[in-house]
Structure formats: C-alpha cells, structure tokens
Design an enzyme around this catalytic site. Structure first.
Site, short mmCIF file in Angstrom:
data_model
loop_
_atom_site.label_atom_id
_atom_site.label_comp_id
_atom_site.label_asym_id
_atom_site.label_seq_id
_atom_site.Cartn_x
_atom_site.Cartn_y
_atom_site.Cartn_z
N ASN A 88 48.59 36.26 37.21
CA ASN A 88 48.42 37.75 37.62
C ASN A 88 49.44 38.40 36.50
O ASN A 88 50.61 37.99 37.03
CB ASN A 88 48.95 38.07 38.92
CG ASN A 88 48.98 39.49 39.26
OD1 ASN A 88 48.57 40.38 38.49
ND2 ASN A 88 49.53 39.77 40.54
N LYS A 138 50.35 41.07 35.89
CA LYS A 138 50.64 42.82 36.55
C LYS A 138 51.03 43.66 35.32
O LYS A 138 49.85 43.61 34.18
CB LYS A 138 52.12 42.16 37.08
CG LYS A 138 52.00 41.35 38.38
CD LYS A 138 53.36 41.47 39.37
CE LYS A 138 53.15 40.22 40.03
NZ LYS A 138 54.01 40.09 41.34
N HIS A 193 46.80 43.42 46.49
CA HIS A 193 48.15 43.00 46.28
C HIS A 193 49.30 43.89 46.93
O HIS A 193 49.08 44.95 47.06
CB HIS A 193 48.55 42.83 44.83
CG HIS A 193 49.43 42.06 44.41
ND1 HIS A 193 50.85 42.63 44.47
CD2 HIS A 193 49.61 40.85 43.85
CE1 HIS A 193 51.69 41.48 44.06
NE2 HIS A 193 51.10 40.54 43.73
N GLU A 216 51.84 44.75 46.17
CA GLU A 216 52.38 45.88 45.20
C GLU A 216 51.52 47.05 45.45
O GLU A 216 51.82 48.07 45.28
CB GLU A 216 52.62 45.45 43.79
CG GLU A 216 53.83 44.25 43.99
CD GLU A 216 53.75 43.49 42.68
OE1 GLU A 216 52.90 43.28 41.58
OE2 GLU A 216 54.31 42.26 42.75
N GLU A 261 50.03 35.79 50.18
CA GLU A 261 51.08 36.17 49.40
C GLU A 261 52.34 36.63 50.45
O GLU A 261 52.35 37.99 50.54
CB GLU A 261 51.00 37.12 48.14
CG GLU A 261 50.00 36.26 47.09
CD GLU A 261 50.15 36.98 45.76
OE1 GLU A 261 50.24 36.32 44.98
OE2 GLU A 261 49.89 38.44 45.93
N GLY A 272 58.10 37.52 43.33
CA GLY A 272 58.88 37.97 42.30
C GLY A 272 60.38 37.58 42.65
O GLY A 272 61.34 38.08 42.23
N SER A 283 56.26 33.13 43.81
CA SER A 283 57.25 32.34 43.31
C SER A 283 56.75 30.92 43.09
O SER A 283 57.33 29.97 43.14
CB SER A 283 58.56 32.36 43.69
OG SER A 283 59.08 33.65 44.05
#
Ligand code: PGA
Length: 253
Positions: free
Chosen positions: A9, A11, A97, A99, A169, A175, A215
C-alpha cells in the site's frame, strides 16, 4: 489452502519515476509465487496503468486501487468508480482503510456500498477493519471489529463474501512501528473468522483470506504470516523499499 497475499500500500507516496523503479526492482526479484501466493500493488490512481504494464509481464502480480466511490457514476468531481477501475483492468481495490475512515469520514454504511459496487463490477474489495488504540486499551476490540464486519459485510450473500479479502489493521499499529504481536494478530484473525462463520457458515469462513496490516516489516513478517489464521500482509511503509518488500513477499506461507 487459502490464498496468501503480500499487498503493498503505497498510500500517497513516490513520484511516477520512483514508483516505476520500485515496481521494476520488485518484479525482477526471484520470488516463488503461485495461485495461492500473490502480490498486490495498491498504487495511487495515476500509476495504475503503469502498475498494470509491469504486472502483466508476469503471473501472480496484480494492481490494486487504494479507494473507489460508493456511487456508480455521475456528478462526483474527483471521484473514481469501480466501473472505471474494471475498465482499465484493475482487479483489486482497498476499501475502508483506516486513513479513509479517519480523514474522509467513511462510515461502515458507506463502506458497505463500496464493497457492493466493487463486487458488481468484478473488482475484488480488500476490506480493511481494525480498532483504534483507546478501544484496544479498554479491551473492546472484538466488539468494535465485529460491528465493522456486521455493518459492512453482513449484507452480502455467502457467494459474494467469498470474493472479498479482509485486512485486519489495528489503527494503533499503522505507521507507528508498533506492530501487533503474533498472538494478538492470530487471536483477532481467529475471532474475525468465527464471526464470519456464525453468519456465513464454516466452509465459507475457512476460505476467506484475512491479511494483517500495521507495521509489517522484513524482520517480523515471517512470524506474523506463520500464524494459522494470518494469510499474509497489507504493507505500508516497508513496501516503499524494494528489498524490504521482497523479503516480506518471501515470508508468505
Ligand atoms: P504500515 O501501513 O505498514 O506503514 O504500518 C499499513 C497500512 O496502512 O496499510
């Protein structure tokens, strides 16, 4: 055997040139893939055709979008539809996701629409779920994830669910460099499978790939992917480095 995925991914990272270089390097590595050991590249929209040009040269590599609209078509400036993805031969799309949920207000209900529209156009949704830190600290993660699954995936038929990939996730691991332990990952993946089993039956639940994200690094992928219910990973930061991502692909079961 369930399909195992190493999904990159990217991003909102990398220029076109950097992306092209990264794809070239990963694709030239000597990796043993097959029908059940697959690599995905979830790249920014403007790079999807580039990703396709690269992955079409080899088997078992696929492009993926990072998002799509929950609407079919129309006056939604800036949006990209599942039908558009299908028309340029993009087989996978990340949906929900964390985010997107956090910064773009995507609710379980909106995401249910996105999953459905992807399936309508034959794009495989990679449905992301996972709890934020304060929920984990209160030990409410199971109820939280169950609600996400219930509100976004339970409207599907068993036949439709079989075409979905799930990514667990935990938001606190994305991150942050703070990965879930393999015990925490296995526990949640088994729980997700049990929730799906109650709704869709054992046979269906056993077939769904559930990848872990948060991570994932070259040095922890092997241990995470070795867990019985973990079917690979969705990889952010470490997928931007060719040699790290190659190691992660090698760690697949
Ligand atoms: P990370 O991101 O690997 O950088 O934690 C994972 C993701 O957001 O998909």
């Amino acid at each position: 055997m369930r399909k195992q995925y190493a999904a990159a991914n990217w991003k909102m990272n990398l220029t076109y040139q950097q992306g092209a270089e990264l794809l070239k390097t990963v694709l030239s590595a000597d990796l043993t893939l097959n029908e059940n050991r697959l690599v995905l590249f979830a790249v920014p929209f403007p790079y999807l055709e580039l990703a396709n040009e690269c992955v079409h040269q080899k088997k078992f590599y696929f492009s993926a979008a990072q998002n799509c609209s929950d609407k079919k078509s129309g006056a939604f400036t800036g949006e990209v539809s599942a039908e558009m993805l299908k028309s340029i031969d993009v087989p996978y799309c990340l949906v929900g996701h964390s985010e997107r949920r956090e910064h773009f207000g995507e609710t379980n209900e909106i995401l249910s629409g996105k999953v459905m529209i992807c399936l309508t156009y034959g794009v495989t949704p990679v449905f992301c779920c996972g709890e934020p830190l304060q929920i984990r600290e209160q030990n409410f993660q199971n109820d939280f994830v169950k609600k996400q699954l219930k509100e976004s995936l339970f409207p599907l038929s068993a036949e439709q669910l079989l075409k979905v990939v799930i990514a667990y996730e935990p938001v606190w691991a994305i991150g942050t460099g703070k990965t879930a332990s393999s015990e925490q990952a296995q526990e949640m993946h088994a729980y997700i499978r049990s929730v799906l089993e109650k709704q869709f039956g054992r046979e269906v639940a056993q077939q769904i790939s559930i990848v872990y994200g948060g991570s994932v690094k070259a040095n922890n992928a092997k241990e995470l992917f070795a867990c019985g219910d973990v079917d690979g990973g969705l990889v952010g930061g470490a997928s931007l480095n060719a040699s790290d991502f190659i190691e992660i692909v090698r760690a697949l079961k």
